[in-house]
Enzyme design. Structure first.
Site, PDB file in Angstrom:
ATOM      1  CG  ASN A 128      -1.827   1.149   1.341  1.00  0.00           C
ATOM      2  OD1 ASN A 128      -1.416   2.285   1.105  1.00  0.00           O
ATOM      3  ND2 ASN A 128      -3.071   0.906   1.691  1.00  0.00           N
TER       4      ASN A 128
ATOM      5  CG  HIS B  43       0.828   6.294   4.787  1.00  0.00           C
ATOM      6  ND1 HIS B  43      -0.217   7.193   4.859  1.00  0.00           N
ATOM      7  CD2 HIS B  43       0.429   5.211   5.494  1.00  0.00           C
ATOM      8  CE1 HIS B  43      -1.182   6.684   5.592  1.00  0.00           C
ATOM      9  NE2 HIS B  43      -0.825   5.483   5.986  1.00  0.00           N
TER      10      HIS B  43
ATOM     11  CG  HIS C  47      -8.142   4.229   0.683  1.00  0.00           C
ATOM     12  ND1 HIS C  47      -8.307   4.157   2.049  1.00  0.00           N
ATOM     13  CD2 HIS C  47      -9.367   4.544   0.187  1.00  0.00           C
ATOM     14  CE1 HIS C  47      -9.564   4.425   2.357  1.00  0.00           C
ATOM     15  NE2 HIS C  47     -10.232   4.679   1.249  1.00  0.00           N
TER      16      HIS C  47
ATOM     17  NE  ARG D 190      -9.372   8.534   3.944  1.00  0.00           N
ATOM     18  CZ  ARG D 190      -9.548   7.692   4.971  1.00  0.00           C
ATOM     19  NH1 ARG D 190      -8.713   6.694   5.149  1.00  0.00           N
ATOM     20  NH2 ARG D 190     -10.538   7.847   5.808  1.00  0.00           N
TER      21      ARG D 190
ATOM     22  NE  ARG E  99      -7.573  11.490   5.234  1.00  0.00           N
ATOM     23  CZ  ARG E  99      -8.046  10.906   6.330  1.00  0.00           C
ATOM     24  NH1 ARG E  99      -7.279  10.070   7.009  1.00  0.00           N
ATOM     25  NH2 ARG E  99      -9.260  11.158   6.759  1.00  0.00           N
TER      26      ARG E  99
ATOM     27  CD  GLU F  91      -7.665   0.422   1.471  1.00  0.00           C
ATOM     28  OE1 GLU F  91      -6.562  -0.130   1.297  1.00  0.00           O
ATOM     29  OE2 GLU F  91      -7.957   1.058   2.487  1.00  0.00           O
TER      30      GLU F  91
ATOM     31  CB  THR G  15      -9.221   1.738   7.155  1.00  0.00           C
ATOM     32  OG1 THR G  15      -8.839   2.334   5.924  1.00  0.00           O
ATOM     33  CG2 THR G  15     -10.556   1.060   6.998  1.00  0.00           C
TER      34      THR G  15
ATOM     35  CD  GLU H 156      -6.837  -6.051   3.247  1.00  0.00           C
ATOM     36  OE1 GLU H 156      -6.933  -5.890   2.017  1.00  0.00           O
ATOM     37  OE2 GLU H 156      -6.221  -5.262   3.992  1.00  0.00           O
TER      38      GLU H 156
ATOM     39  CG  HIS I 155      -5.265  -1.479   9.342  1.00  0.00           C
ATOM     40  ND1 HIS I 155      -4.901  -0.825  10.490  1.00  0.00           N
ATOM     41  CD2 HIS I 155      -5.723  -0.530   8.489  1.00  0.00           C
ATOM     42  CE1 HIS I 155      -5.149   0.463  10.338  1.00  0.00           C
ATOM     43  NE2 HIS I 155      -5.640   0.679   9.132  1.00  0.00           N
TER      44      HIS I 155
HETATM   45  N1  PXP Z   1      -5.704  -2.924   4.304  1.00  0.00           N
HETATM   46  C1  PXP Z   1      -6.639  -1.961   4.358  1.00  0.00           C
HETATM   47  C2  PXP Z   1      -8.024  -2.325   3.977  1.00  0.00           C
HETATM   48  C3  PXP Z   1      -6.320  -0.642   4.753  1.00  0.00           C
HETATM   49  O1  PXP Z   1      -7.276   0.294   4.806  1.00  0.00           O
HETATM   50  C4  PXP Z   1      -4.992  -0.343   5.065  1.00  0.00           C
HETATM   51  C5  PXP Z   1      -4.616   1.055   5.452  1.00  0.00           C
HETATM   52  O2  PXP Z   1      -4.789   1.917   4.394  1.00  0.00           O
HETATM   53  C6  PXP Z   1      -4.041  -1.367   4.982  1.00  0.00           C
HETATM   54  C7  PXP Z   1      -4.423  -2.653   4.626  1.00  0.00           C
HETATM   55  C8  PXP Z   1      -2.603  -1.134   5.287  1.00  0.00           C
HETATM   56  O3  PXP Z   1      -2.481  -0.814   6.620  1.00  0.00           O
HETATM   57  P1  PXP Z   1      -1.070  -0.317   7.180  1.00  0.00           P
HETATM   58  O4  PXP Z   1      -0.768   0.977   6.490  1.00  0.00           O
HETATM   59  O5  PXP Z   1      -1.305  -0.179   8.630  1.00  0.00           O
HETATM   60  O6  PXP Z   1      -0.077  -1.374   6.820  1.00  0.00           O
END
Ligand code: PXP
Length: 251
Positions: free
Chosen positions: A6, A9, A49, A51, A55, A76, A107, A157, A198
């Site tokens: 992901n 960030h 993602h 959003r 953001r 996402e 999330t 997931e 997550h």
């Molecule tokens: N899976 C989902 C559905 C998420 O919303 C997120 C966060 O955007 C992640 C995985 C990844 O989480 P993390 O950034 O804490 O690894």
């Protein structure tokens, strides 16, 4: 077990300096470069993602990722008409539906699948009609797993955030790992592909090795944070090495 990276960030860092509408010849870092580095390290897919408040990931990022990455894009999204239209038009390899609230930092939990069947069914159908495999982000609760299967999603997931936030070696963490294992068994028996994500890190992941049937992990924050020290490619390789210890939950 495959790793989906992901890259939200990376965009968070860019947007901190160059918010929407700010033009500059110096805009960085590039989410595409981060995604390509993640792929070079062995990522099996790239998650972004989009959003509603934009953001971090911007619409243009989705277009560029679709054009440039070699693996599949996992889009996402929250269940809102504007974003669903964009996801359908982008035709990513997969889409993961998540709950989305404006005030949250990230999330916060899984979808209320059993309580929102009527709202989720048309979205799942639209995405699938566009050739997109659909995943639902759920807490490890039997009712949500069953509802995901009844709605015809291809994947769930499992939300591992609660597990990740428990103190290491605590009884609460072990109990949450057991809940995740139960939900994974139930989902697999119902024909769902089981993913998880997550809050996962190289330190807390081995505590989930007892969870069976995991096919893909989606990991973001830890990899982006680690990439500051050793680069995204090495961060992905480091995570894949830890993931190599997983034996499909059979120990
Ligand atoms: N899976 C989902 C559905 C998420 O919303 C997120 C966060 O955007 C992640 C995985 C990844 O989480 P993390 O950034 O804490 O690894």
């Amino acid at each position: 077990m495959k790793l989906g990276v992901n890259i939200d960030h990376v965009a968070t860092l860019r947007q901190a300096r160059y918010p929407q509408g700010v033009e500059s010849p110096n805009i960085e870092p590039s989410v595409v470069t981060a995604a390509l580095e993640a792929e070079a390290g062995g990522a099996a897919s790239i998650t972004a993602h989009l959003r509603a408040d934009r953001r971090h990931i911007q619409d243009r990022d989705i277009d560029e990722l679709r054009e440039r990455i070699a693996t599949g894009l996992n889009f996402e999204l929250g269940n809102t008409p504007e974003i669903i239209d964009i996801a359908v038009a982008a035709r990513p390899a997969s889409a993961c539906l998540v709950p989305e609230h404006r005030q949250e930092v990230s999330t916060e939990g899984g979808l209320d699948v059993s309580g929102q069947r009527e709202q989720l069914a048309p979205t799942i159908n639209r995405l699938q009609a566009a050739g997109v495999r659909v995943s639902l982000f759920v807490d490890p609760e039997p009712g949500h797993v069953d509802a995901a299967a009844e709605l015809g999603a291809e994947m769930i997931e499992l939300h591992t955030g609660t597990y990740a936030n428990c103190p290491p070696d605590s009884a609460a963490r072990e109990a949450e790992a057991r809940r995740l294992a139960e939900a994974a068994r139930r989902a697999q028996a119902a024909g769902l592909q089981v993913n998880a994500g997550h809050g996962l890190t190289t330190a807390n992941l081995p505590g989930l090795f007892g969870v069976p049937h995991l096919v893909e992990l989606n990991i973001g924050h830890h990899l982006v944070a680690r990439s500051i020290g050793i680069g995204m490619r090495a961060a992905v390789m480091e995570m894949l090495e830890v993931m190599g210890g997983y034996g499909d939950g059979r120990g």
